[in-house]
Design a protein around this motif. Structure first.
Motif, PDB file in Angstrom:
ATOM      1  N   GLU A  15       0.844  -1.208   0.000  1.00 22.62           N
ATOM      2  CA  GLU A  15       0.000   0.000   0.000  1.00 22.62           C
ATOM      3  C   GLU A  15       0.874   1.251   0.000  1.00 22.62           C
ATOM      4  OE1 GLU A  15      -3.039  -0.041  -0.631  1.00 22.62           O
ATOM      5  OE2 GLU A  15      -3.885  -1.918   0.090  1.00 22.62           O
ATOM      6  N   GLU A  46      -4.519   4.963  -1.141  1.00 19.56           N
ATOM      7  CA  GLU A  46      -3.509   3.950  -0.814  1.00 19.56           C
ATOM      8  C   GLU A  46      -2.909   4.219   0.569  1.00 19.56           C
ATOM      9  OE1 GLU A  46      -3.899   1.676  -2.697  1.00 19.56           O
ATOM     10  OE2 GLU A  46      -3.485   2.030  -4.806  1.00 19.56           O
ATOM     11  N   HIS A  49      -5.303   3.032   3.063  1.00 23.70           N
ATOM     12  CA  HIS A  49      -5.215   1.570   3.190  1.00 23.70           C
ATOM     13  C   HIS A  49      -4.003   1.201   4.045  1.00 23.70           C
ATOM     14  CE1 HIS A  49      -7.410   1.057  -0.961  1.00 23.70           C
ATOM     15  NE2 HIS A  49      -8.208   1.487  -0.002  1.00 23.70           N
ATOM     16  N   GLU A 134      -9.286  -1.563  -5.438  1.00 21.06           N
ATOM     17  CA  GLU A 134      -8.135  -1.757  -6.336  1.00 21.06           C
ATOM     18  C   GLU A 134      -8.608  -2.000  -7.777  1.00 21.06           C
ATOM     19  OE1 GLU A 134      -5.782  -0.641  -4.825  1.00 21.06           O
ATOM     20  OE2 GLU A 134      -5.755  -1.369  -2.763  1.00 21.06           O
TER      21      GLU A 134
HETATM   22 FE   LIG Z   1      -4.667   0.040  -1.865  1.00 25.94          FE
END
Ligand SMILES: [Fe+2]
Ligand SMILES: [Fe+2]
Length: 181
Positions: A15, A46, A49, A134
């Motif tokens: 990530e 990201e 995440h 994703e």
């Molecule tokens: Fe991701």
């Protein structure tokens, strides 16, 4: 799922790499604000995440550690550089390789979500959510590549060529407890 701790540590690094890669593409292509917006939105997601995976690491008493050698990404980069020169800008290749990494992650998240759901592991819903996310990143990166070059058939042909190469790499890497094999 037999070594979920190792998967989570590797996932956290993936990530972070996705976030930094998206930001580095922004820096290389600052002129089109739509592209800047799309890529920085990916970077933000990201990073979010990453933070959520780090929370899971903390809850499990794990540490992040330094990023492991990423054979998958290294092989992809090497193969990309070995391809005969095309008249596509390097940025397009970088976007398409990024898109393929998203697609492969998406595949792995699908497998993880199903396997974890079968074990009634609460992480299943997290991977279910990331699977969708994703998949969206894949689409966005391909769309941006098309926008950069403005020639969709050419970009799609290049994507197909890179996808074939990525498939060969993924098949060769085996089944270690990492996101990409
Ligand atoms: Fe991701
Ligand atoms: Fe992503």
């Amino acid at each position: 799922v037999k070594d979920l701790d190792a998967v989570l540590v590797d996932h956290a690094h993936c990530e972070m790499k996705a976030a930094t890669n998206a930001l580095s593409l922004v820096v290389r292509h600052p002129d089109d604000l739509e592209i800047v917006r799309a890529l920085s939105a990916i970077a933000r997601e990201e990073l979010e995440h990453f933070q959520r995976v780090v929370d899971f690491l903390a809850a499990r008493g794990l540490s992040l550690g330094h990023p492991p050698v990423d054979d998958y990404a290294a092989a992809l980069r090497r193969k990309m550089n070995e391809l005969p020169a095309s008249d596509l800008p390097l940025l397009v290749d970088r976007l398409l390789v990024g898109a393929l990494i998203e697609a492969r992650s998406c595949e792995r998240f699908r497998l993880l979500a199903d396997a974890l759901a079968a074990r009634l592991d609460p992480l299943a819903s997290f991977y279910e959510e990331l699977f969708a996310c994703e998949a969206r990143h894949y689409t966005t990166l391909v769309d941006v590549a098309v926008e950069v070059r403005g020639d969709e058939p050419l970009v799609r042909a290049r994507l197909a060529e890179l996808a074939r190469i990525e498939g060969e790499i993924a098949a060769r890497l085996g089944a270690r407890p990492t996101m990409h094999g």
